[in-house]
Design an enzyme around this catalytic site. Structure first.
Site, PDB file in Angstrom:
ATOM      1  N   ASP A   1       0.927   6.447   3.229  1.00  0.00           N
ATOM      2  CA  ASP A   1      -0.186   6.189   2.308  1.00  0.00           C
ATOM      3  C   ASP A   1       0.208   6.578   0.882  1.00  0.00           C
ATOM      4  OD1 ASP A   1      -2.693   6.143   0.966  1.00  0.00           O
ATOM      5  OD2 ASP A   1      -3.740   6.650   2.817  1.00  0.00           O
TER       6      ASP A   1
ATOM      7  N   HIS B   1      -2.035   6.301  -1.831  1.00  0.00           N
ATOM      8  CA  HIS B   1      -3.207   6.588  -2.676  1.00  0.00           C
ATOM      9  C   HIS B   1      -3.240   8.056  -3.074  1.00  0.00           C
ATOM     10  CE1 HIS B   1      -4.280   2.912  -0.451  1.00  0.00           C
ATOM     11  NE2 HIS B   1      -4.893   2.571  -1.572  1.00  0.00           N
TER      12      HIS B   1
ATOM     13  N   SER C   1      -4.298   6.028   8.100  1.00  0.00           N
ATOM     14  CA  SER C   1      -4.057   7.407   7.659  1.00  0.00           C
ATOM     15  C   SER C   1      -4.894   8.407   8.447  1.00  0.00           C
ATOM     16  CB  SER C   1      -4.350   7.553   6.169  1.00  0.00           C
ATOM     17  OG  SER C   1      -3.501   6.708   5.445  1.00  0.00           O
TER      18      SER C   1
HETATM   19 CO1  B1M Z   1      -5.571   0.522  -1.960  1.00  0.00          CO
HETATM   20  N1  B1M Z   1      -6.774   0.277  -0.438  1.00  0.00           N
HETATM   21  N2  B1M Z   1      -4.129  -0.341  -0.983  1.00  0.00           N
HETATM   22  N3  B1M Z   1      -4.549   0.738  -3.585  1.00  0.00           N
HETATM   23  N4  B1M Z   1      -7.170   1.029  -2.801  1.00  0.00           N
HETATM   24  C1  B1M Z   1      -8.100   0.901  -0.515  1.00  0.00           C
HETATM   25  C2  B1M Z   1      -8.109   2.299   0.085  1.00  0.00           C
HETATM   26  C3  B1M Z   1      -8.974  -0.138   0.320  1.00  0.00           C
HETATM   27  C4  B1M Z   1     -10.232   0.473   0.978  1.00  0.00           C
HETATM   28  C5  B1M Z   1      -9.354  -1.321  -0.590  1.00  0.00           C
HETATM   29  C6  B1M Z   1     -10.109  -2.429   0.129  1.00  0.00           C
HETATM   30  O1  B1M Z   1      -9.547  -3.215   0.818  1.00  0.00           O
HETATM   31  N5  B1M Z   1     -11.395  -2.489  -0.049  1.00  0.00           N
HETATM   32  C7  B1M Z   1      -7.922  -0.668   1.371  1.00  0.00           C
HETATM   33  C8  B1M Z   1      -7.824   0.125   2.689  1.00  0.00           C
HETATM   34  C9  B1M Z   1      -8.333  -0.672   3.868  1.00  0.00           C
HETATM   35  C10 B1M Z   1      -8.065  -0.027   5.172  1.00  0.00           C
HETATM   36  O2  B1M Z   1      -7.208   0.765   5.438  1.00  0.00           O
HETATM   37  N6  B1M Z   1      -8.893  -0.446   6.076  1.00  0.00           N
HETATM   38  C11 B1M Z   1      -6.646  -0.578   0.555  1.00  0.00           C
HETATM   39  C12 B1M Z   1      -5.454  -1.309   0.858  1.00  0.00           C
HETATM   40  C13 B1M Z   1      -5.578  -2.322   1.962  1.00  0.00           C
HETATM   41  C14 B1M Z   1      -4.246  -1.123   0.155  1.00  0.00           C
HETATM   42  C15 B1M Z   1      -2.888  -1.791   0.429  1.00  0.00           C
HETATM   43  C16 B1M Z   1      -2.499  -1.938   1.909  1.00  0.00           C
HETATM   44  C17 B1M Z   1      -2.888  -3.146  -0.295  1.00  0.00           C
HETATM   45  C18 B1M Z   1      -1.659  -3.990  -0.107  1.00  0.00           C
HETATM   46  O3  B1M Z   1      -0.575  -3.609  -0.446  1.00  0.00           O
HETATM   47  N7  B1M Z   1      -1.882  -5.150   0.443  1.00  0.00           N
HETATM   48  C19 B1M Z   1      -1.924  -0.838  -0.312  1.00  0.00           C
HETATM   49  C20 B1M Z   1      -1.519   0.342   0.592  1.00  0.00           C
HETATM   50  C21 B1M Z   1      -0.236   0.950   0.246  1.00  0.00           C
HETATM   51  C22 B1M Z   1      -0.010   2.195   1.075  1.00  0.00           C
HETATM   52  O4  B1M Z   1      -0.729   3.172   0.955  1.00  0.00           O
HETATM   53  N8  B1M Z   1       1.016   2.161   1.910  1.00  0.00           N
HETATM   54  C23 B1M Z   1      -2.831  -0.321  -1.407  1.00  0.00           C
HETATM   55  C24 B1M Z   1      -2.378   0.042  -2.663  1.00  0.00           C
HETATM   56  C25 B1M Z   1      -3.210   0.475  -3.688  1.00  0.00           C
HETATM   57  C26 B1M Z   1      -2.721   0.691  -5.130  1.00  0.00           C
HETATM   58  C27 B1M Z   1      -1.304   1.259  -5.210  1.00  0.00           C
HETATM   59  C28 B1M Z   1      -2.779  -0.632  -5.855  1.00  0.00           C
HETATM   60  C29 B1M Z   1      -3.868   1.625  -5.690  1.00  0.00           C
HETATM   61  C30 B1M Z   1      -3.568   3.135  -5.519  1.00  0.00           C
HETATM   62  C31 B1M Z   1      -2.992   3.777  -6.743  1.00  0.00           C
HETATM   63  C32 B1M Z   1      -2.887   5.277  -6.587  1.00  0.00           C
HETATM   64  O5  B1M Z   1      -3.616   5.933  -5.872  1.00  0.00           O
HETATM   65  N9  B1M Z   1      -1.937   5.826  -7.308  1.00  0.00           N
HETATM   66  C33 B1M Z   1      -5.026   1.300  -4.747  1.00  0.00           C
HETATM   67  C34 B1M Z   1      -6.398   1.605  -5.028  1.00  0.00           C
HETATM   68  C35 B1M Z   1      -6.689   2.124  -6.421  1.00  0.00           C
HETATM   69  C36 B1M Z   1      -7.428   1.440  -4.057  1.00  0.00           C
HETATM   70  C37 B1M Z   1      -8.961   1.601  -4.230  1.00  0.00           C
HETATM   71  C38 B1M Z   1      -9.467   0.363  -4.953  1.00  0.00           C
HETATM   72  C39 B1M Z   1      -9.454   2.842  -4.970  1.00  0.00           C
HETATM   73  C40 B1M Z   1      -8.932   4.187  -4.444  1.00  0.00           C
HETATM   74  C41 B1M Z   1      -9.207   5.293  -5.447  1.00  0.00           C
HETATM   75  O6  B1M Z   1      -8.329   5.722  -6.170  1.00  0.00           O
HETATM   76  N10 B1M Z   1     -10.471   5.742  -5.540  1.00  0.00           N
HETATM   77  C42 B1M Z   1      -9.437   1.679  -2.720  1.00  0.00           C
HETATM   78  C43 B1M Z   1     -10.838   1.180  -2.500  1.00  0.00           C
HETATM   79  C44 B1M Z   1     -11.868   2.294  -2.488  1.00  0.00           C
HETATM   80  O7  B1M Z   1     -11.586   3.426  -2.148  1.00  0.00           O
HETATM   81  N11 B1M Z   1     -13.057   1.946  -2.823  1.00  0.00           N
HETATM   82  C45 B1M Z   1      -8.292   1.083  -1.998  1.00  0.00           C
HETATM   83  C46 B1M Z   1     -10.873   6.786  -6.474  1.00  0.00           C
HETATM   84  C47 B1M Z   1     -10.587   8.185  -5.885  1.00  0.00           C
HETATM   85  C48 B1M Z   1     -11.032   9.284  -6.851  1.00  0.00           C
HETATM   86  O8  B1M Z   1     -11.322   8.273  -4.697  1.00  0.00           O
HETATM   87  O9  B1M Z   1      -9.251   8.641  -3.284  1.00  0.00           O
HETATM   88  O10 B1M Z   1     -11.498   8.147  -2.199  1.00  0.00           O
HETATM   89  P1  B1M Z   1     -10.701   8.758  -3.295  1.00  0.00           P
HETATM   90  O11 B1M Z   1     -10.996  10.325  -3.320  1.00  0.00           O
HETATM   91  C49 B1M Z   1     -12.301  10.841  -3.216  1.00  0.00           C
HETATM   92  C50 B1M Z   1     -12.692  11.244  -1.790  1.00  0.00           C
HETATM   93  O12 B1M Z   1     -12.171  10.372  -0.814  1.00  0.00           O
HETATM   94  C51 B1M Z   1     -12.242  12.658  -1.667  1.00  0.00           C
HETATM   95  O13 B1M Z   1     -12.395  13.173  -3.001  1.00  0.00           O
HETATM   96  C52 B1M Z   1     -12.327  12.128  -3.966  1.00  0.00           C
HETATM   97  C53 B1M Z   1     -13.554  12.153  -4.855  1.00  0.00           C
HETATM   98  O14 B1M Z   1     -13.838  13.401  -5.388  1.00  0.00           O
HETATM   99  N12 B1M Z   1     -10.900  13.002  -1.220  1.00  0.00           N
HETATM  100  C54 B1M Z   1     -10.606  14.261  -0.771  1.00  0.00           C
HETATM  101  C55 B1M Z   1      -9.763  12.278  -1.171  1.00  0.00           C
HETATM  102  N13 B1M Z   1      -8.762  13.006  -0.697  1.00  0.00           N
HETATM  103  C56 B1M Z   1      -9.246  14.235  -0.442  1.00  0.00           C
HETATM  104  C57 B1M Z   1      -8.610  15.373   0.059  1.00  0.00           C
HETATM  105  C58 B1M Z   1      -9.384  16.524   0.218  1.00  0.00           C
HETATM  106  C59 B1M Z   1     -10.740  16.532  -0.131  1.00  0.00           C
HETATM  107  C60 B1M Z   1     -11.361  15.400  -0.611  1.00  0.00           C
HETATM  108  O15 B1M Z   1      -8.894  17.676   0.670  1.00  0.00           O
HETATM  109  C61 B1M Z   1      -7.520  17.804   0.903  1.00  0.00           C
END
Ligand code: B1M
Length: 213
Positions: free
Chosen positions: A98, A100, A151
């Protein structure tokens, strides 16, 4: 557009033009964390929705991620800091497979602003590397982040490997694909120590504080 809508649209459009002045404006009304959790996160959710509908390609999502990262980097200086003694040491990692890391890095900022020493192992971190870092650093807890559905399963494997290595320090888990129920029923039973789910970074801090008390 209202200020809130503009902030969301920088993330959605993946553009930084006008971003800084609007972030400054937002700080007159909101705390840095409110700006992140409100309009910026709303923009990111919309990016996720559009991506899911095939209305955005990965390259565009990457640009959105850049805007989010730049915003968080700018806002970090305005976040509340607790300068008290070190409360504990925590290893953080995005699990194997992963990439992200925006959420994980937000957790790092919030924990380190609140008295924790953070060892950030980065992205795609396999269990072996976490075990090695654990032995080297002797942290009080391990934080795992993951956004992909696979993940969540990788966290189960990581917990199993940590247990096999004789580790039982508390594990904090978070990320979009995870739920409290999955944590309790699927990850917890595979591990000897506590496994705690955090829904967001602030909740992660609350839990870290409970563990370290
Ligand atoms: Co990706 N991605 N992505 N992506 N991406 C998602 C996760 C996805 C839901 C989008 C979608 O389809 N709607 C989907 C996953 C689907 C699934 O698994 N069922 C997805 C996909 C499919 C993919 C790829 C497979 C796409 C592809 O290549 N075809 C690929 C995967 C690559 C891989 O990981 N091997 C991929 C790639 C990417 C980018 C690189 C383009 C980019 C990431 C850049 C980066 O992180 N440096 C990206 C992004 C930006 C997203 C979305 C749009 C936004 C994620 C984000 O940064 N959110 C995402 C859609 C979504 O989540 N709505 C998506 C903002 C961030 C602050 O929130 O990380 O959730 P988040 O963290 C939150 C909480 O979750 C929590 O606290 C935070 C808030 O305070 N939290 C924790 C997180 N970790 C924590 C740990 C803790 C405590 C709390 O304690 C240890």
């Amino acid at each position: 557009l209202t200020l809130e809508e503009r902030l969301g649209s920088y993330v959605i459009e993946g553009t930084k033009e006008g971003l800084l002045p609007d972030l400054e404006l937002a700080l007159k009304q909101y705390t840095a964390l409110e700006v992140i959790n409100g309009p910026l996160m709303a923009g990111m959710s919309e990016v996720g929705r559009l991506f899911n509908n095939n209305e955005l390609i990965v390259a565009e999502v990457l640009q959105s991620a850049e805007v989010m990262k730049a915003s968080v980097a700018y806002l970090e200086q305005f976040m509340e800091k607790d300068e008290t003694a070190v409360k504990g040491k925590i290893i953080l990692a995005t699990v194997k497979g992963d990439v992200h890391d925006i959420g994980k890095n937000l957790v790092e900022i919030i924990l380190s602003n609140n008295g924790y020493k953070i060892i950030n192992l980065g992205i795609k971190v396999p269990p072996e590397q976490i075990i090695e870092a654990f032995r080297r650093e002797q942290p009080d807890a391990i934080g795992l982040s993951g956004l992909l559905v696979k993940s969540a399963q990788q966290m189960v494997i990581t917990a199993q490997d940590l247990k096999l290595a004789g580790i039982n320090a508390p594990i904090l888990v978070g990320g979009a694909a995870l739920t409290r129920k999955f944590t309790k029923t699927r990850i917890g039973p595979e591990y000897d120590g506590l496994v705690l789910y955090a829904k967001d970074a602030m909740n992660g801090l609350d839990i870290a504080n409970q563990i370290s008390d």
